[in-house]
Design a protein around this motif. Structure first.
Motif, PDB file in Angstrom:
ATOM      1  N   ASP A 104       0.838  -1.210   0.000  1.00  0.00           N
ATOM      2  CA  ASP A 104       0.000   0.000   0.000  1.00  0.00           C
ATOM      3  C   ASP A 104       0.876   1.264   0.000  1.00  0.00           C
ATOM      4  O   ASP A 104       2.116   1.167   0.065  1.00  0.00           O
ATOM      5  CB  ASP A 104      -1.008  -0.028   1.162  1.00  0.00           C
ATOM      6  CG  ASP A 104      -0.354   0.103   2.528  1.00  0.00           C
ATOM      7  OD1 ASP A 104       0.853   0.435   2.572  1.00  0.00           O
ATOM      8  OD2 ASP A 104      -1.035  -0.116   3.548  1.00  0.00           O
ATOM      9  N   SER A 105       0.215   2.417  -0.047  1.00  0.00           N
ATOM     10  CA  SER A 105       0.982   3.663  -0.162  1.00  0.00           C
ATOM     11  C   SER A 105       1.787   3.980   1.100  1.00  0.00           C
ATOM     12  O   SER A 105       2.723   4.774   1.072  1.00  0.00           O
ATOM     13  CB  SER A 105       0.034   4.818  -0.501  1.00  0.00           C
ATOM     14  OG  SER A 105      -0.998   4.848   0.457  1.00  0.00           O
ATOM     15  N   GLN A 106       1.415   3.318   2.238  1.00  0.00           N
ATOM     16  CA  GLN A 106       2.204   3.523   3.478  1.00  0.00           C
ATOM     17  C   GLN A 106       3.332   2.495   3.608  1.00  0.00           C
ATOM     18  O   GLN A 106       3.925   2.353   4.677  1.00  0.00           O
ATOM     19  CB  GLN A 106       1.287   3.420   4.705  1.00  0.00           C
ATOM     20  CG  GLN A 106       0.357   4.595   4.914  1.00  0.00           C
ATOM     21  CD  GLN A 106      -0.951   4.415   4.153  1.00  0.00           C
ATOM     22  OE1 GLN A 106      -1.554   3.353   4.195  1.00  0.00           O
ATOM     23  NE2 GLN A 106      -1.370   5.444   3.449  1.00  0.00           N
ATOM     24  N   ASP A 107       3.584   1.762   2.559  1.00  0.00           N
ATOM     25  CA  ASP A 107       4.664   0.759   2.502  1.00  0.00           C
ATOM     26  C   ASP A 107       4.399  -0.503   3.318  1.00  0.00           C
ATOM     27  O   ASP A 107       5.337  -1.230   3.651  1.00  0.00           O
ATOM     28  CB  ASP A 107       6.026   1.343   2.915  1.00  0.00           C
ATOM     29  CG  ASP A 107       6.387   2.585   2.131  1.00  0.00           C
ATOM     30  OD1 ASP A 107       5.857   2.737   1.007  1.00  0.00           O
ATOM     31  OD2 ASP A 107       7.185   3.400   2.625  1.00  0.00           O
ATOM     32  N   ASN A 108       3.146  -0.752   3.687  1.00  0.00           N
ATOM     33  CA  ASN A 108       2.827  -2.033   4.337  1.00  0.00           C
ATOM     34  C   ASN A 108       2.722  -3.095   3.239  1.00  0.00           C
ATOM     35  O   ASN A 108       2.085  -2.862   2.200  1.00  0.00           O
ATOM     36  CB  ASN A 108       1.487  -1.937   5.076  1.00  0.00           C
ATOM     37  CG  ASN A 108       1.523  -0.881   6.164  1.00  0.00           C
ATOM     38  OD1 ASN A 108       2.357  -0.915   7.061  1.00  0.00           O
ATOM     39  ND2 ASN A 108       0.616   0.099   6.056  1.00  0.00           N
TER      40      ASN A 108
END
Lengths: 307, 295
Positions: A104-108
């Motif tokens: 995802d965009s939060q790097d998860n």
């Protein structure tokens, strides 16, 4: 005496033939890439000598890093030129056969596992966790897609369903058996919110539109079996491990073959694109022996292509 | 002891020299192979009538292999005495066994050695060499003007590459038909020459004109056929002579049944065993379906 000379002559010939055979073994280990779209070129980006991975299945480029769902190495890994290969999660955490991944965009990082089942996460701060396991009904997880609402869609090959999984691990049915999808091997959203689903058991590429109506986009059982799909810049890139091909599908256009693969390189699995539009494919040469490769397919220099 | 060591060193040096000579010979042969192919394939793409005729004999089972089937039947029934017929039938039965072995060998080899058909080699191909992909030399073959070849070429340009087309070495057509023809030749020289002539001049030449096989593919297929036919004929007739005598005797005792079976065999030979292969495919699917429970 005469007999022993002839025996020596025979043994010399046998050794010579063995040497020729050994050199010809190179031929037996060959792999081929046939560029059916000649505007592309192919490069061996990595193999087990260059990067010490096992045999990756799902791959994703994200913010300059290449991530592997390494099925052969039983690990989730990341790679950059500077830092090399890093193992993020391995079998000690309970994974058995990492299959496909999304970030995802939060790097998860979220990934599926078709043997251990469940949906797994490696959070941006470096914590591994099982979001939802077999106990919540995710028995053999295959394809994974990040929904616009932030939840995750996970395909299950044994239950022939697609589940919605929230970040806190709640599982609900998204597409039930009545949709007739046998093995949702890979899934991806396009920029309009349509969901593409690759079923590599029935050999059909589906499109689920915004009204949750399922369309059979490509259905050519004899020559097409979608393995992994990746959407970028208006086109869907599709690997086919049964027919050993890489396709590009653009809505309202014909399915176009970019390359066909043979020999060691025939088992094409994952596909991803980097920011420059270069295509990366994971090849599982020998899953049991942990032999794999990554092939980069990129556009030829425009002038050379013209020539 | 010292003499032995000198002998061993000499053997090793000779082996290395021989292998390097063989390696350079292989390079020369590969070059010759390309030239020969381009020469033969140069006949294609000039006349629609010529290309269509070649394609007809290449693709039509009756025209292609019917002659071989007829030669086989003629050899089977053509003995002038009972002893002569028995001998012929023994040779032909062994020839059929050898042909099955040959096709198995060529199939295994073509799945191991990846040399694409020349028509595929006209495209951009990369070959894995060590840790890199190296672009292969392109084969500038001519495309025949007949409808089937043009259709296949258009499909190739559109990216439709059959997996079977990536492994054309050795030619299974060459292996199979030369094995059968050799069996016929061993039973009856005249009929064998007709079968061999038809195999080489019509079937295999058509394959090369259409750029489906190189002379090397054909030579390798023929080599496998000659080697296996020789070994199997020798081994079976030496070790299982009494069994073969009984079997050949049974074909005379039960002539009606054996005629029916020989017809089926000749029919399959004429259709390059396509129906047997389909049947084996069905058996494999049934095994998967029933025993392993896969859909």
């Amino acid at each position: 005496m005469k007999r022993s000379t002839s025996m020596r002559l025979i043994s010399t010939w046998i050794i010579a033939c063995a040497l020729v055979f050994l050199t010809s073994c190179k031929v037996q280990k060959e792999g081929l890439v046939v560029m059916t779209d000649e505007s592309y070129k192919a490069v061996l980006f990595a193999n087990n000598n260059k990067i010490k991975f096992g045999s990756p299945d799902g791959i994703v480029w994200h913010k300059g890093k290449l991530y592997f769902a390494d099925e052969g190495g039983v690990a989730l890994e990341s790679w950059t030129k500077q830092d090399g290969l890093k193992t993020l999660i391995d079998s000690r955490f309970g994974t058995e056969s990492p299959e496909d991944l999304v970030i995802d965009s939060q790097d998860n990082i979220f990934f599926t596992d078709d043997d251990a089942g469940g949906l797994w996460e490696f959070t941006a701060n470096g914590t591994p966790r099982l979001v939802a396991g077999k106990d919540k009904g995710l028995i053999s997880t295959e394809g994974i897609a990040l929904a616009p609402d932030g939840s995750l869609l996970v395909g299950d090959g044994e239950q022939h369903e697609v589940f919605r999984v929230t970040r806190d691990g709640q599982v609900s049915e998204f597409l039930g058996k009545e949709y007739g999808i046998t093995k949702p091997e890979s899934m991806v959203f396009d920029d309009r919110g349509n969901l593409y689903i690759a079923d590599n058991e029935d050999d059909v590429l589906y499109l689920l539109d915004g009204e949750k109506k399922l369309h059979r986009l490509v259905d050519r059982k004899d020559s097409f079996s979608p393995e992994t799909i990746f959407y970028a810049k208006g086109s869907l890139y599709i690997t086919d491990s049964h027919n050993n091909k890489l396709y590009v599908y653009t809505p309202n256009e014909e399915l176009k073959t970019i390359a066909a693969f043979g020999g060691q390189l025939k088992n094409v699995q994952g596909v991803t694109l980097d920011d420059q539009g270069n295509i990366y494919l994971s090849i599982q040469t020998d899953l049991k022996r942990k032999v794999g490769a990554i092939i980069e397919i990129s556009k030829e220099n425009s002038e050379i292509a013209k020539k | 002891m010292r003499v032995e060591l000198i002998w061993e060193a000499n053997e090793l040096v000779s082996a290395v020299v021989l292998s390097s000579i063989l390696a350079s010979l292989i390079t020369t042969l590969a070059d010759l192979n390309d030239r020969l192919l381009l020469g033969i394939n140069g006949l294609a793409g000039r006349s629609w009538l010529f290309d269509s005729t070649v394609a007809f004999f290449r693709d039509n089972d009756l025209a292609k292999a019917g002659v071989i089937g007829c030669c086989f039947l003629a050899a089977w029934y053509g003995g002038k005495t009972t002893n002569g017929t028995t001998t012929r039938r023994k040779i032909l039965i062994v020839g059929l066994i050898a042909a099955v072995c040959v096709i198995a060998t060529t199939k295994v080899l073509s799945h191991t050695i990846f040399l694409p058909r020349p028509e595929i080699q006209s495209r951009k191909i990369y070959r894995l060499e060590g840790d890199q992909l190296v672009e292969m030399k392109r084969m500038p073959v001519r495309v025949p003007l007949d409808e089937t070849s043009q259709k296949e070429y258009r499909a190739l340009v559109n990216g439709d590459v059959e997996t079977n087309d990536l492994g054309s070495f050795p030619s299974d057509h060459a292996g199979f038909f030369i094995a059968i023809s050799l069996g016929i030749w061993l039973a009856s020289r005249r009929l064998g020459l007709i079968a061999l002539g038809w195999t080489i001049l019509v079937i295999l030449m058509g394959k090369m004109i259409g750029a489906q096989h190189t002379p090397l593919d054909i030579a390798a297929g023929a080599g496998v056929a000659i080697a296996e036919v020789t070994i199997i004929q020798y081994a079976l007739r030496k070790r299982f002579s009494s069994w073969l005598d009984k079997l050949a005797g049974l074909t005379l005792s039960y002539s009606a049944l054996s005629s029916a079976l020989v017809f089926a065999v000749a029919f399959e030979v004429s259709s390059t065993m396509i129906h047997v292969r389909a049947f084996l495919g069905l058996l494999a699917a049934m095994r998967r379906h029933v025993l392993l429970g896969m859909s």
